[in-house]
Design a protein around this motif. Structure first.
Motif, PDB file in Angstrom:
ATOM      1  N   UNK A   1      32.789 -47.693  43.716  1.00  0.00           N
ATOM      2  CA  UNK A   1      32.210 -46.625  44.530  1.00  0.00           C
ATOM      3  C   UNK A   1      33.216 -45.531  44.867  1.00  0.00           C
ATOM      4  N   UNK A   2      34.018 -45.142  43.901  1.00  0.00           N
ATOM      5  CA  UNK A   2      34.935 -44.024  44.113  1.00  0.00           C
ATOM      6  C   UNK A   2      34.437 -42.825  43.337  1.00  0.00           C
ATOM      7  N   UNK A   3      34.782 -41.653  43.783  1.00  0.00           N
ATOM      8  CA  UNK A   3      34.189 -40.450  43.206  1.00  0.00           C
ATOM      9  C   UNK A   3      35.012 -39.819  42.107  1.00  0.00           C
ATOM     10  N   UNK A   4      36.325 -40.070  42.081  1.00  0.00           N
ATOM     11  CA  UNK A   4      37.196 -39.331  41.174  1.00  0.00           C
ATOM     12  C   UNK A   4      36.851 -37.842  41.296  1.00  0.00           C
ATOM     13  N   UNK A   5      36.807 -37.364  42.535  1.00  0.00           N
ATOM     14  CA  UNK A   5      36.241 -36.054  42.830  1.00  0.00           C
ATOM     15  C   UNK A   5      37.256 -34.925  42.800  1.00  0.00           C
ATOM     16  N   UNK A   6      38.382 -35.129  42.162  1.00  0.00           N
ATOM     17  CA  UNK A   6      39.380 -34.072  42.102  1.00  0.00           C
ATOM     18  C   UNK A   6      38.782 -32.818  41.479  1.00  0.00           C
ATOM     19  N   UNK A   7      38.842 -31.722  42.202  1.00  0.00           N
ATOM     20  CA  UNK A   7      38.304 -30.475  41.681  1.00  0.00           C
ATOM     21  C   UNK A   7      36.836 -30.256  41.955  1.00  0.00           C
ATOM     22  N   UNK A   8      36.139 -31.250  42.510  1.00  0.00           N
ATOM     23  CA  UNK A   8      34.714 -31.093  42.794  1.00  0.00           C
ATOM     24  C   UNK A   8      34.515 -30.202  44.014  1.00  0.00           C
ATOM     25  N   UNK A   9      33.445 -29.423  43.995  1.00  0.00           N
ATOM     26  CA  UNK A   9      33.085 -28.598  45.143  1.00  0.00           C
ATOM     27  C   UNK A   9      32.247 -29.374  46.151  1.00  0.00           C
ATOM     28  N   UNK A  10      31.396 -30.269  45.636  1.00  0.00           N
ATOM     29  CA  UNK A  10      30.480 -31.039  46.472  1.00  0.00           C
ATOM     30  C   UNK A  10      30.455 -32.475  45.966  1.00  0.00           C
ATOM     31  N   UNK A  11      30.518 -33.430  46.883  1.00  0.00           N
ATOM     32  CA  UNK A  11      30.384 -34.842  46.531  1.00  0.00           C
ATOM     33  C   UNK A  11      29.195 -35.406  47.299  1.00  0.00           C
ATOM     34  N   UNK A  12      28.268 -36.051  46.584  1.00  0.00           N
ATOM     35  CA  UNK A  12      27.066 -36.609  47.209  1.00  0.00           C
ATOM     36  C   UNK A  12      27.161 -38.122  47.251  1.00  0.00           C
ATOM     37  N   UNK A  13      26.972 -38.691  48.437  1.00  0.00           N
ATOM     38  CA  UNK A  13      26.972 -40.136  48.616  1.00  0.00           C
ATOM     39  C   UNK A  13      25.560 -40.572  49.002  1.00  0.00           C
ATOM     40  N   UNK A  14      24.980 -41.517  48.273  1.00  0.00           N
ATOM     41  CA  UNK A  14      23.606 -41.915  48.569  1.00  0.00           C
ATOM     42  C   UNK A  14      23.461 -43.425  48.649  1.00  0.00           C
ATOM     43  N   UNK A  15      22.849 -43.894  49.735  1.00  0.00           N
ATOM     44  CA  UNK A  15      22.386 -45.269  49.826  1.00  0.00           C
ATOM     45  C   UNK A  15      20.980 -45.305  49.267  1.00  0.00           C
ATOM     46  N   UNK A  16      20.691 -46.264  48.405  1.00  0.00           N
ATOM     47  CA  UNK A  16      19.383 -46.311  47.761  1.00  0.00           C
ATOM     48  C   UNK A  16      18.624 -47.579  48.098  1.00  0.00           C
ATOM     49  N   UNK A  17      17.305 -47.444  48.154  1.00  0.00           N
ATOM     50  CA  UNK A  17      16.425 -48.587  48.353  1.00  0.00           C
ATOM     51  C   UNK A  17      15.522 -48.743  47.133  1.00  0.00           C
TER      52      UNK A  17
END
Length: 228
Positions: free
Chosen positions: A158-174
């Motif tokens: 559950x890591x994003x490797x978000x280097x350089x990203x403008x927006x990171x979305x985290x979602x819990x799902x059912x």
């Protein structure tokens, strides 16, 4: 003294209309306040949970946050989604704006099985990402120069490797939509709700950037985000 019949009827109507109008306004405001409260619970669940170990680190660098407490996804192969949430911006550490109301939706074709995606928190890491949402109807995957990374609960690491990203979305799902791409989804300001919650003329930018409006009902949400 002879009373004018029309005056009597008008006065009677006003007497009964006053409480009715007040009750209608109270119910409408309760609807918006309920969404703000849901957004607080969604933020607490995502940011205080164990599914996203890097979310708190990214919050330390956040320019803004968009919280969608419930995005409903339906359909098999053909999918459609809808939800509503709030956007807040941070001008300096521990200083978050009041929330502006936003709609989120999508229509997509792809290998999907209907489910419900709950508690989505978009951490906006750059001014470019924040302005892209504020300035126009924002569409993921189509906005030139804006990079988004989507992470679903339960994904290994559950890591994003978000280097350089403008927006990171985290979602819990059912449902089986967990971790699916949000490409094609759009976000747009709901200025009808903004005006009803804050007053005439309230828009996304005037609330979160110009900070021209306040509502005490949003203080618990602001105080929670003020941890970062």
């Amino acid at each position: 003294m002879k009373l004018d019949r029309r005056s009597v009827l008008a006065g009677t109507a006003a007497t009964f209309a006053g409480p009715v109008l007040f009750a209608t306004a109270a119910r409408a405001d309760a609807k918006r306040q309920s969404l703000v409260d849901q957004c607080l619970r969604a933020a607490q669940k995502v940011l205080s949970g164990k599914d996203f170990p890097d979310a708190l680190r990214n919050m330390g660098n956040a320019k803004g946050a968009l919280i969608i407490p419930e995005l409903v996804q339906g359909g098999f192969i053909l999918g459609a989604a809808g939800g509503r949430g709030v956007l807040l911006a941070r001008s300096k550490p521990n200083d978050w704006s009041y929330p502006a109301f936003y709609n989120m939706g999508s229509g997509s074709i792809g290998l999907q099985i209907g489910g419900k995606v709950s508690e989505i928190v978009f951490i906006i890491l750059t001014e470019k990402g924040l302005n892209a949402i504020l300035d126009k109807k924002f569409k993921f995957g189509a906005q030139a120069g804006v990079t988004m990374v989507a992470v679903g609960a339960g994904i290994e690491g559950a890591t994003t490797a978000a280097t350089g990203a403008d927006i990171v979305a985290y979602s819990n799902s059912a449902g089986l939509f967990a971790g699916a791409s949000l490409e094609g989804s759009y976000i747009d300001a709901d200025d009808d709700w903004n005006a009803l919650y804050y007053g005439p003329g309230a828009t996304g930018r005037s609330i979160v950037i110009d900070r021209r409006y306040t509502n005490p009902g949003a203080e618990p949400l602001r105080q929670f985000l003020a941890k970062w």
